[in-house]
Scaffold this motif. Sequence first.
Motif, PDB file in Angstrom:
ATOM      1  N   GLU A   1       8.722  -0.762  -5.886  1.00 17.01           N
ATOM      2  CA  GLU A   1       7.432  -1.055  -5.309  1.00 17.01           C
ATOM      3  C   GLU A   1       7.538  -1.360  -3.857  1.00 17.01           C
ATOM      4  N   TRP A   2       9.057  -1.063  -3.169  1.00 16.59           N
ATOM      5  CA  TRP A   2       9.021  -1.669  -1.775  1.00 16.59           C
ATOM      6  C   TRP A   2       8.287  -0.653  -0.868  1.00 16.59           C
ATOM      7  N   GLY A   3       8.241   0.749  -1.316  1.00 18.67           N
ATOM      8  CA  GLY A   3       7.372   1.657  -0.305  1.00 18.67           C
ATOM      9  C   GLY A   3       6.150   1.398  -0.485  1.00 18.67           C
ATOM     10  N   THR A   4       5.534   0.957  -1.698  1.00 16.17           N
ATOM     11  CA  THR A   4       4.005   0.815  -1.737  1.00 16.17           C
ATOM     12  C   THR A   4       3.736  -0.416  -0.961  1.00 16.17           C
ATOM     13  N   TRP A   5       4.759  -1.680  -1.065  1.00 17.72           N
ATOM     14  CA  TRP A   5       4.498  -2.813  -0.332  1.00 17.72           C
ATOM     15  C   TRP A   5       4.721  -2.520   1.270  1.00 17.72           C
ATOM     16  N   MET A   6       5.419  -1.642   1.555  1.00 15.97           N
ATOM     17  CA  MET A   6       5.710  -1.309   3.138  1.00 15.97           C
ATOM     18  C   MET A   6       4.342  -0.621   3.670  1.00 15.97           C
ATOM     19  N   TYR A   7       3.703   0.196   2.917  1.00 17.20           N
ATOM     20  CA  TYR A   7       2.699   1.114   3.242  1.00 17.20           C
ATOM     21  C   TYR A   7       1.340   0.215   3.390  1.00 17.20           C
ATOM     22  N   GLN A   8       1.172  -0.606   2.315  1.00 16.63           N
ATOM     23  CA  GLN A   8       0.083  -1.541   2.210  1.00 16.63           C
ATOM     24  C   GLN A   8      -0.007  -2.679   3.393  1.00 16.63           C
ATOM     25  N   SER A   9       1.393  -3.296   3.657  1.00 16.27           N
ATOM     26  CA  SER A   9       1.461  -4.237   4.688  1.00 16.27           C
ATOM     27  C   SER A   9       1.050  -3.365   6.108  1.00 16.27           C
ATOM     28  N   ALA A  10       1.437  -2.196   6.358  1.00 20.46           N
ATOM     29  CA  ALA A  10       1.322  -1.433   7.561  1.00 20.46           C
ATOM     30  C   ALA A  10      -0.386  -1.215   7.531  1.00 20.46           C
ATOM     31  N   GLN A  11      -0.768  -0.864   6.472  1.00 20.74           N
ATOM     32  CA  GLN A  11      -2.300  -0.510   6.584  1.00 20.74           C
ATOM     33  C   GLN A  11      -2.931  -1.850   6.779  1.00 20.74           C
ATOM     34  N   TYR A  12      -2.533  -3.206   6.308  1.00 20.55           N
ATOM     35  CA  TYR A  12      -3.259  -4.334   6.523  1.00 20.55           C
ATOM     36  C   TYR A  12      -3.277  -4.631   7.829  1.00 20.55           C
ATOM     37  N   ALA A  13      -1.905  -4.328   8.454  1.00 19.04           N
ATOM     38  CA  ALA A  13      -1.717  -4.808   9.995  1.00 19.04           C
ATOM     39  C   ALA A  13      -2.740  -3.996  11.013  1.00 19.04           C
ATOM     40  N   LEU A  14      -2.594  -2.518  10.527  1.00 14.18           N
ATOM     41  CA  LEU A  14      -3.246  -1.467  11.356  1.00 14.18           C
ATOM     42  C   LEU A  14      -4.568  -1.166  11.401  1.00 14.18           C
ATOM     43  N   ALA A  15      -5.304  -1.753  10.090  1.00 13.53           N
ATOM     44  CA  ALA A  15      -6.766  -1.496   9.896  1.00 13.53           C
ATOM     45  C   ALA A  15      -7.515  -1.806  11.453  1.00 13.53           C
ATOM     46  N   PRO A  16      -8.345  -0.982  11.886  1.00 11.19           N
ATOM     47  CA  PRO A  16      -9.114  -0.031  10.838  1.00 11.19           C
ATOM     48  C   PRO A  16      -8.719   1.435  11.010  1.00 11.19           C
ATOM     49  N   ILE A  17      -7.197   1.616  11.369  1.00  3.44           N
ATOM     50  CA  ILE A  17      -6.828   2.879  11.196  1.00  3.44           C
ATOM     51  C   ILE A  17      -6.608   3.033   9.714  1.00  3.44           C
ATOM     52  N   VAL A  18      -6.799   4.420   9.347  1.00  5.23           N
ATOM     53  CA  VAL A  18      -6.265   4.642   7.976  1.00  5.23           C
ATOM     54  C   VAL A  18      -5.085   5.516   7.982  1.00  5.23           C
ATOM     55  N   LEU A  19      -4.068   4.813   7.150  1.00  7.13           N
ATOM     56  CA  LEU A  19      -2.975   5.649   7.167  1.00  7.13           C
ATOM     57  C   LEU A  19      -2.833   6.528   5.954  1.00  7.13           C
ATOM     58  N   VAL A  20      -2.606   7.930   6.004  1.00 10.59           N
ATOM     59  CA  VAL A  20      -2.741   8.677   5.252  1.00 10.59           C
ATOM     60  C   VAL A  20      -1.431   9.162   4.818  1.00 10.59           C
ATOM     61  N   VAL A  21      -1.044   8.801   3.494  1.00 12.84           N
ATOM     62  CA  VAL A  21       0.315   8.862   3.067  1.00 12.84           C
ATOM     63  C   VAL A  21       0.960  10.296   2.858  1.00 12.84           C
TER      64      VAL A  21
END
Lengths: 144, 471
Positions: A81-101
């Motif tokens: 789940e490393w990739g998922t964790w990296m994506y979620q933490s980036a999304q958390y830090a960068l909101a309200p930008i929506v990161l589109v995988v």
Amino acid sequence: MTGVPLRTAARAVALLAAVGVAREAYFHLVSEPAWRLFETREPRADERYRAVRAVLPASGRVGYVSDEPVSARPGVLESDEWGTWMYQSAQYALAPIVLVVGDARTDPVLANVKEPERLEAVARAHGLRVERRFEGGRVALLRR
Amino acid sequence: MSAILAAAAVAIAAAAAASLAPVRGVFRAALALLFGLGIWSAGYCVALFAAGADPRVRLVKDALLVAAGTGVLLLRPARPAAAQTHESGFTRSTLRWPAYALAVTAVLATAFFAEHTIRHPDGGWDAWAIWNLRARFLARGGAGFRAAFSPELLFWAHRDYPLLLPGVVAQAFLLFRSESPWVPAAVSYSFAASAVALLGAAVRELRGPGWGALAALALLSTPCFVGFASNQQADVPVGAFVLAACSLIALALESAQPRTLLPAGFAASLAAWTKNEGALYLGCLAAGLLVTRWAPPRERVRGLFRFGLGALPLLLLLAWFKLRVAHESDLFGEPTAARLLDPGRWGELLAGLLRRIVYFQDWALWLVAGIALFAISLLRLPRRPAARVVGVAIALALAVTLAVYVIQPHPLLWFFRASIDRVLIQLWPSALLALVLVLASQPAGGTSPNSGAAVDRAGASPSPQASANDR
């Protein structure tokens, strides 16, 4: 019998509560010793993405690519789940930008990699070039 | 100015909503805090979706809450003279140590909470991947706050979850003009403290002071309770609201004050506005009120109506949210009957459940002891209606939850291990309440010294509850 005497219940609760508190104390004193709190403190996601946040748009969609797979569909988990964790933490830090995988058509695209040496390969795989690196090349802005 | 108005809105809305419950002291204070935060958050979400994210909208919303709360406080009917609590019906407890032990445990739990918050300032996975993420979207997004519900966010963000907790945290971010991790931590601490205080006060009211301290001590010394609270997850607030609903139901049934079912329904609807499981618990409590024989059928239907009336405003908000904003759930994307009828999945699940009961890290010996006591008390102790309603609701909720585990699309054991402790901690405070209601004798002469007067005022028959309590 209409009820349990208070003293009987109190003795049982005392025992159970002592075991419960001891378990909590063990966690905070042995598993994660409180006196090593500041040595073992986790870095916040915000720290990793602070610099890139300053150059990204304030809101809107931003494509997201990585060298680690992201579990993007319910019921279909990647091997780790490393990739998922990296994506979620980036999304958390960068909101309200929506990161589109997986979307490499936005301008710019955010690259978030576990191994900095894979950054160029990730960019090439999506037909992009690395415009700017952050965090020693683990985070980068990509453009066409 | 906006902070003062917001504080006034929370305080006055809290006082107004709590005034609907015939309770005093710590019981009322804990209820008021829960109701106040819930109303403040629900009002924010209504204002946000109806009128936008302009700061003036929040000011008007808070002013309206102050006005409406003041109106309720001024216009409410005179309360029964219930100031003297039910304690007069109890034998005066000579046990003092549970209260001291509770105080010491509260200090230790606070230290554990602070240490964990410093170590993990953004909380656990659910806190930053769901709740605080949503709060950031709402607080930072301005007019674009609807990005919080973008279908392009991964399912891990659970955009279908309701907004009570993010609504509180987002407003606090905006008021303090800071996203300090201590803001959501303080919110989480408030909910956890309310749950402990509410359990202690409700049990004290229903069974006497000695039992109240023991119940609160049991909750506070459950290892994962403090852990989930310091992880800033929504499960502790859900548990607090469900406990509020169960406490008020117990009070309504045991003191023959059926109007108390109105705030009970409201409390349950706050749980539904916190997390999807809350809607299930609300339904289970309604079913428990209907099927448990605590009064003649007509009284039960009337009680259910009051409960539903209390829940209605937030259920309407929840229905609108689910229909118009967030209608997709990762759990029910591809439900199949084949999964539900697969004995292998049920066997896997039950084995996992049995292992979880003895999961010492999160529960120490509490789950084992609780289940053992429940089994013994079912056989040997009188079946008290309030305990039965809460017990039936919990059993029903667990049964439905197990079925959801079986039909959901994620790998079963992975999903079970990741979530079952959170489900259990949502129900644990109410299970402790039910357990004490069964174990402890009711005070001589009925629970409430003023129950007769209250019943007269409520226009209900005193006979069903008075005679049924120890049936």
